[in-house]
Motif scaffolding. Structure first.
Motif, PDB file in Angstrom:
ATOM      1  N   PHE A  38      47.164 -27.029  15.074  1.00 27.17           N
ATOM      2  CA  PHE A  38      46.423 -27.756  16.094  1.00 27.17           C
ATOM      3  C   PHE A  38      46.221 -26.925  17.358  1.00 27.17           C
ATOM      4  O   PHE A  38      45.135 -26.926  17.949  1.00 27.17           O
ATOM      5  CB  PHE A  38      47.124 -29.074  16.430  1.00 27.17           C
ATOM      6  N   LEU A  39      47.269 -26.218  17.781  1.00 28.92           N
ATOM      7  CA  LEU A  39      47.125 -25.384  18.975  1.00 28.92           C
ATOM      8  C   LEU A  39      46.109 -24.272  18.740  1.00 28.92           C
ATOM      9  O   LEU A  39      45.298 -23.953  19.620  1.00 28.92           O
ATOM     10  CB  LEU A  39      48.475 -24.780  19.365  1.00 28.92           C
ATOM     11  N   GLY A  40      46.125 -23.667  17.543  1.00 30.59           N
ATOM     12  CA  GLY A  40      45.199 -22.581  17.240  1.00 30.59           C
ATOM     13  C   GLY A  40      43.756 -23.038  17.225  1.00 30.59           C
ATOM     14  O   GLY A  40      42.882 -22.417  17.849  1.00 30.59           O
ATOM     15  N   VAL A  41      43.492 -24.136  16.528  1.00 35.77           N
ATOM     16  CA  VAL A  41      42.117 -24.642  16.409  1.00 35.77           C
ATOM     17  C   VAL A  41      41.581 -25.112  17.757  1.00 35.77           C
ATOM     18  O   VAL A  41      40.493 -24.733  18.191  1.00 35.77           O
ATOM     19  CB  VAL A  41      42.051 -25.789  15.372  1.00 35.77           C
ATOM     20  N   ILE A  42      42.371 -25.929  18.456  1.00 34.13           N
ATOM     21  CA  ILE A  42      41.924 -26.483  19.732  1.00 34.13           C
ATOM     22  C   ILE A  42      41.789 -25.395  20.789  1.00 34.13           C
ATOM     23  O   ILE A  42      40.810 -25.351  21.543  1.00 34.13           O
ATOM     24  CB  ILE A  42      42.908 -27.584  20.209  1.00 34.13           C
ATOM     25  N   GLY A  43      42.767 -24.493  20.850  1.00 37.33           N
ATOM     26  CA  GLY A  43      42.710 -23.410  21.822  1.00 37.33           C
ATOM     27  C   GLY A  43      41.508 -22.515  21.613  1.00 37.33           C
ATOM     28  O   GLY A  43      40.831 -22.119  22.570  1.00 37.33           O
ATOM     29  N   ALA A  44      41.210 -22.168  20.350  1.00 42.50           N
ATOM     30  CA  ALA A  44      40.065 -21.310  20.044  1.00 42.50           C
ATOM     31  C   ALA A  44      38.749 -21.989  20.421  1.00 42.50           C
ATOM     32  O   ALA A  44      37.855 -21.358  21.011  1.00 42.50           O
ATOM     33  CB  ALA A  44      40.069 -20.944  18.562  1.00 42.50           C
ATOM     34  N   MET A  45      38.614 -23.270  20.092  1.00 43.37           N
ATOM     35  CA  MET A  45      37.384 -24.009  20.424  1.00 43.37           C
ATOM     36  C   MET A  45      37.174 -24.077  21.929  1.00 43.37           C
ATOM     37  O   MET A  45      36.062 -23.852  22.432  1.00 43.37           O
ATOM     38  CB  MET A  45      37.454 -25.423  19.827  1.00 43.37           C
ATOM     39  N   LEU A  49      39.247 -24.233  34.573  1.00 43.33           N
ATOM     40  CA  LEU A  49      40.389 -25.025  34.129  1.00 43.33           C
ATOM     41  C   LEU A  49      40.518 -24.991  32.612  1.00 43.33           C
ATOM     42  O   LEU A  49      41.600 -24.811  32.056  1.00 43.33           O
ATOM     43  CB  LEU A  49      40.250 -26.474  34.605  1.00 43.33           C
ATOM     44  N   ARG A  50      39.374 -25.148  31.928  1.00 40.09           N
ATOM     45  CA  ARG A  50      39.391 -25.196  30.472  1.00 40.09           C
ATOM     46  C   ARG A  50      39.795 -23.860  29.861  1.00 40.09           C
ATOM     47  O   ARG A  50      40.539 -23.813  28.885  1.00 40.09           O
ATOM     48  CB  ARG A  50      38.029 -25.652  29.935  1.00 40.09           C
ATOM     49  N   ILE A  51      39.304 -22.761  30.431  1.00 40.11           N
ATOM     50  CA  ILE A  51      39.631 -21.457  29.852  1.00 40.11           C
ATOM     51  C   ILE A  51      41.101 -21.096  30.110  1.00 40.11           C
ATOM     52  O   ILE A  51      41.762 -20.486  29.261  1.00 40.11           O
ATOM     53  CB  ILE A  51      38.682 -20.345  30.377  1.00 40.11           C
ATOM     54  N   LEU A  52      41.647 -21.500  31.256  1.00 43.24           N
ATOM     55  CA  LEU A  52      43.066 -21.266  31.527  1.00 43.24           C
ATOM     56  C   LEU A  52      43.944 -22.069  30.577  1.00 43.24           C
ATOM     57  O   LEU A  52      44.944 -21.569  30.057  1.00 43.24           O
ATOM     58  CB  LEU A  52      43.393 -21.622  32.985  1.00 43.24           C
ATOM     59  N   LEU A  53      43.560 -23.326  30.339  1.00 46.95           N
ATOM     60  CA  LEU A  53      44.309 -24.160  29.401  1.00 46.95           C
ATOM     61  C   LEU A  53      44.214 -23.585  27.989  1.00 46.95           C
ATOM     62  O   LEU A  53      45.197 -23.571  27.243  1.00 46.95           O
ATOM     63  CB  LEU A  53      43.781 -25.600  29.430  1.00 46.95           C
ATOM     64  N   ALA A  54      43.020 -23.093  27.610  1.00 43.40           N
ATOM     65  CA  ALA A  54      42.836 -22.510  26.278  1.00 43.40           C
ATOM     66  C   ALA A  54      43.725 -21.286  26.089  1.00 43.40           C
ATOM     67  O   ALA A  54      44.345 -21.115  25.033  1.00 43.40           O
ATOM     68  CB  ALA A  54      41.365 -22.130  26.081  1.00 43.40           C
ATOM     69  N   ILE A  55      43.806 -20.426  27.107  1.00 43.07           N
ATOM     70  CA  ILE A  55      44.646 -19.225  27.023  1.00 43.07           C
ATOM     71  C   ILE A  55      46.116 -19.605  26.870  1.00 43.07           C
ATOM     72  O   ILE A  55      46.860 -19.022  26.072  1.00 43.07           O
ATOM     73  CB  ILE A  55      44.446 -18.341  28.273  1.00 43.07           C
ATOM     74  N   MET A  56      46.550 -20.623  27.631  1.00 42.99           N
ATOM     75  CA  MET A  56      47.942 -21.065  27.558  1.00 42.99           C
ATOM     76  C   MET A  56      48.252 -21.653  26.180  1.00 42.99           C
ATOM     77  O   MET A  56      49.308 -21.362  25.591  1.00 42.99           O
ATOM     78  CB  MET A  56      48.208 -22.108  28.643  1.00 42.99           C
ATOM     79  N   VAL A  57      47.342 -22.461  25.643  1.00 44.61           N
ATOM     80  CA  VAL A  57      47.534 -23.062  24.322  1.00 44.61           C
ATOM     81  C   VAL A  57      47.607 -21.982  23.242  1.00 44.61           C
ATOM     82  O   VAL A  57      48.465 -22.018  22.354  1.00 44.61           O
ATOM     83  CB  VAL A  57      46.387 -24.054  24.019  1.00 44.61           C
ATOM     84  N   LEU A  58      46.718 -20.982  23.309  1.00 47.58           N
ATOM     85  CA  LEU A  58      46.706 -19.898  22.327  1.00 47.58           C
ATOM     86  C   LEU A  58      47.976 -19.049  22.421  1.00 47.58           C
ATOM     87  O   LEU A  58      48.487 -18.568  21.405  1.00 47.58           O
ATOM     88  CB  LEU A  58      45.470 -19.022  22.519  1.00 47.58           C
TER      89      LEU A  58
END
Length: 302
Positions: A121-128, A269-278
């Motif tokens: 889930f973290l991989g898919v959501i973070g990548a999207m 905000l979204r790109i920072l959250l995506a980097i943290m999730v990935l």
């Protein structure tokens, strides 16, 4: 300054715990996530037993989320009606999630399944989120106007309700479904579920990012509070001194995180959250692939 934690049965630096709570609080205020997927691994790293880390970590999420919600309520960036619909689905999902978790536990290998769920889930959501945010930032720099949101299958569903704060008029079924899915995953994975709910609210429901953060935190408060009560009354794994130090750090950090979040653009905000999730996804995947330091562990039946 070392402090002894009676339930965890370890001694830890008090300022380190305050710092961990503060970091998670900042992230909570900035991104609208409870921080459970971050605080629990961090507690593992400093020697807190997994059962205590999970139970006490959810307690910290309640405090940091509540503190951040107060700040968002002052700025009117919380959709209480949407949050209530999500919460109804979340509580039902949490009950189903506990049932599923107990069933999977009886089959064995539940720890591996939970870690695989995290990675997936973290991989898919973070990548999207990362790809979408990069494209949005590129378009902004080129001067392209953002595309207007088009009506999709979500807007064609019945039982519509007006959500004024979010500027939406859509069926209550999609928010209920999002809350249900998040509740199930939160119960199985031991987190508040904000890292799943925030993208779902943005990309499925079409809510504004600024409103999404506060509304997500509103739902997380009650789901994690419910989880904390279950741990405290059934497993007795909530360490009060540990929880108190994390609470203090989280409450203070959440206030700063809210201020920082309001100064950043939605794409940032979204790109920072995506980097943290990935990053968390990569660390968990690495732990699954690398050989553990201890190949065997001994335990007592009963």
């Amino acid at each position: 300054m070392q402090i002894y934690l009676p339930i965890a049965e370890v001694s830890v630096n008090a300022f380190l715990l305050l710092g961990l709570g503060g970091i998670v609080g900042i992230l909570s205020g900035m991104f609208g996530v409870g921080g459970g997927f971050l605080i629990t691994p961090l507690l593992f790293f400093i020697g807190i037993p997994p059962a205590v880390a999970v139970a006490t970590g959810t307690n910290q999420i309640v405090a940091s989320s509540f503190s951040a919600v107060l700040a968002h309520l002052k700025r009117r960036t919380v959709d209480l009606r949407m949050g209530t619909v999500l919460l109804i689905g979340g509580l039902i999902g949490a009950g189903l999630g506990v049932f599923i978790f107990n069933y999977l536990k009886s089959l064995g290998q539940v720890d591996l399944l939970v870690k695989l769920c995290y990675v997936l889930f973290l991989g898919v959501i973070g990548a999207m989120m990362f790809v979408e945010s990069v494209n949005a930032i590129r378009n902004t720099r080129k001067g392209k106007a953002p595309k207007r949101k088009k009506h999709n299958w979500v807007h064609a569903l019945p039982f519509k309700m007006r959500f004024r704060t979010s500027g939406l008029y859509l069926s209550v079924l999609p928010p209920l479904a999002v809350g249900l899915a998040v509740g199930i995953l939160a119960a199985i994975m031991g987190v508040g579920g904000g890292f799943i709910m925030v993208p779902a609210m943005i990309y499925i429901l079409g809510m504004p990012t600024k409103v999404v953060i506060g509304t997500s935190l509103f739902q997380i408060i009650f789901v994690t509070a419910f989880s904390t009560m279950l741990h405290a009354t059934t497993n007795y794994t909530v360490d009060i001194p540990l929880a108190l130090l994390l609470l203090i750090g989280g409450v203070i950090g959440a206030q700063f995180g809210t201020i920082i979040g309001l100064k950043l653009k939605a794409e940032q905000l979204r790109i920072l959250l995506a980097i943290m999730v990935l990053a968390v996804c990569f660390k968990l995947a690495l732990d699954l692939l690398l050989m553990p330091s201890e190949l065997y562990s001994l335990g007592m039946d009963g």
